[in-house]
Enzyme design. Structure first.
Site, PDB file in Angstrom:
ATOM      1  N   THR A 118       0.826  -1.207   0.000  1.00  0.00           N
ATOM      2  CA  THR A 118       0.000   0.000   0.000  1.00  0.00           C
ATOM      3  C   THR A 118       0.858   1.254   0.000  1.00  0.00           C
ATOM      4  OG1 THR A 118      -1.644  -1.159   1.299  1.00  0.00           O
ATOM      5  CG2 THR A 118      -1.781   1.227   1.348  1.00  0.00           C
TER       6      THR A 118
ATOM      7  N   ARG B  96     -11.983  -9.979  -1.352  1.00  0.00           N
ATOM      8  CA  ARG B  96     -11.699  -9.313  -0.074  1.00  0.00           C
ATOM      9  C   ARG B  96     -11.275  -7.853  -0.293  1.00  0.00           C
ATOM     10  NH1 ARG B  96      -7.059  -6.468   2.039  1.00  0.00           N
ATOM     11  NH2 ARG B  96      -7.140  -6.575   4.296  1.00  0.00           N
TER      12      ARG B  96
ATOM     13  N   THR C 120      -2.036   2.165   6.856  1.00  0.00           N
ATOM     14  CA  THR C 120      -1.507   0.985   6.175  1.00  0.00           C
ATOM     15  C   THR C 120      -1.461  -0.157   7.181  1.00  0.00           C
ATOM     16  OG1 THR C 120       0.298   0.142   4.797  1.00  0.00           O
ATOM     17  CG2 THR C 120       0.923   1.559   6.633  1.00  0.00           C
TER      18      THR C 120
HETATM   19  C1  SD4 Z   1      -5.151  -3.809   3.161  1.00  0.00           C
HETATM   20  N1  SD4 Z   1      -4.212  -1.921   4.300  1.00  0.00           N
HETATM   21  O1  SD4 Z   1      -5.546  -4.202   2.074  1.00  0.00           O
HETATM   22  C2  SD4 Z   1      -4.016  -2.814   3.192  1.00  0.00           C
HETATM   23  C3  SD4 Z   1      -2.717  -3.553   3.260  1.00  0.00           C
HETATM   24  C4  SD4 Z   1      -1.501  -2.720   3.503  1.00  0.00           C
HETATM   25  O2  SD4 Z   1       0.783  -2.533   3.304  1.00  0.00           O
HETATM   26  O3  SD4 Z   1      -1.536  -1.619   3.955  1.00  0.00           O
HETATM   27  N2  SD4 Z   1      -0.337  -3.242   3.191  1.00  0.00           N
HETATM   28  O4  SD4 Z   1      -5.586  -4.213   4.229  1.00  0.00           O
END
Ligand code: SD4
Length: 338
Positions: free
Chosen positions: A198, A226, A249
């Site tokens: 992310t 999801r 994140t």
């Molecule tokens: C999620 N928040 O899909 C995101 C994943 C993430 O670094 O931040 N990864 O849940």
């Protein structure tokens, strides 16, 4: 203090006249400023800064900034990222401006720049959120090209590796750490670091207006369909032009549970600094999760209307990039609670 009028005057003289060197005193506002999550934030901030330093809108900055990360095949965020359990890369993104306009796409396949599609949703539809084939249909109608469904080399390898066990473990890794989880299964970078999925970015422009963006491939090997927090306004991103902006994140399910980014902004409204607001949001997740908190990572970053910035996370290993001058684009390790 860099007032709007003097900025405009200086703008016509050439922006090199501005050093944007940050606060001289507590009462001063630091603007423009852009911050974003993880190491990739440095390159993304640079693109955003080019817009901000020229007097551009924060909205353009946060879109162009994260597009750099979405374009990078070596990264974890765009079409080069890890697929879901069924082998498809699905992307989620959102964007929000100073007028509380917002747009979002989720479960979007084969489109390179979900953040730009999110912006089109915001600007060209009466809706906030489009998902799946409807989001793709809209993107194609807007002229975004349909990209190949082929996985990137690194994602193909990671997927084949994951398929050996096909284990579904709904726990997030501790990002950037060496703790490999079959569910999250981040890629290993050449330098040995684990990847993440992310980038979240928030910015204030020279006019003092705030915007934010967040874009992700979601967790690697997630269940098909999801969604995490990243495309959800209030969870992965929130902007209130009177107060500040925040993005998140990490384990999206736990960010959603507390409406994380909205919470951070509301805590700033109560007078907390960006760092303390992020800290309290993290504390809330830890309180809810109890002992299980040690198995997850969540990080928040935020800025307020004064251009103060901060971030906080659950575990060691989260960092964010801060940029407020040509020569000031640097990484900060997030403070952590566990
Ligand atoms: C999620 N928040 O899909 C995101 C994943 C993430 O670094 O931040 N990864 O849940």
């Amino acid at each position: 203090m860099l007032e709007r009028r003097s900025f405009l005057k200086l703008g016509s003289l050439g922006l090199s006249a501005l050093t944007f060197s940050g606060f001289k005193s507590e009462t001063e506002t630091r603007k423009p400023i852009v911050i974003s999550t993880w190491n990739e934030g440095i390159a993304a901030n640079k693109a955003a800064w080019n817009i901000l330093r020229a007097g551009g809108r924060a909205l353009d900055a946060v879109e162009q900034g994260v597009m750099v990360t979405e374009s990078s095949l070596n990264c974890c965020v765009g079409l080069g990222a890890n697929p879901d359990r069924d082998g498809y890369v699905t992307l989620d993104s959102c964007i929000m401006d100073e007028h509380a306009n917002c747009g979002s796409v989720a479960f979007l396949e084969r489109i390179k720049h979900p953040v730009s599609v999110a912006r089109r949703v915001m600007e060209k539809t009466p809706h906030v959120m489009l998902v799946g084939s409807g989001a793709q249909q809209f993107a194609l109608a807007e002229g975004f090209p349909l990209e190949s469904a082929k996985l990137s080399e690194s994602a193909q390898k990671a997927y084949e590796n994951w398929l050996k066990k096909s284990e579904y473990k709904p726990v997030a890794n501790i990002e950037n750490s060496k703790n490999e989880s079959a569910f999250y299964a981040p890629k290993k970078l050449e330098n040995g670091d684990w990847n993440h999925d992310t980038i979240g970015m928030v910015a204030m422009d020279a006019n003092g207006n705030l915007s934010g963006s967040c874009t992700t491939s979601g967790m690697g090997f997630k269940m098909r369909g999801r969604l995490g927090d990243s495309p959800i306004i209030g969870a992965g991103l929130f902007v209130d032009n009177e107060i500040g902006a925040a993005t998140a994140t990490g384990q999206g399910e736990d960010v959603i549970r507390i409406c994380g980014s909205h919470l951070v902004v509301e805590l700033m409204r109560q007078g907390l600094s960006p760092e303390n607001a992020c800290k309290q949001a993290v504390e809330r997740i830890i309180k809810i999760k109890g002992a299980a908190a040690k198995d997850i990572q969540v990080g928040f970053i935020a800025i307020n209307k004064k251009g103060a910035y901060g971030g906080y996370c659950i575990q060691k290993g989260f960092n964010f990039a801060v940029c407020f001058a040509d020569d000031k684009n640097f990484l900060i390790d997030g403070k952590y609670l566990l």
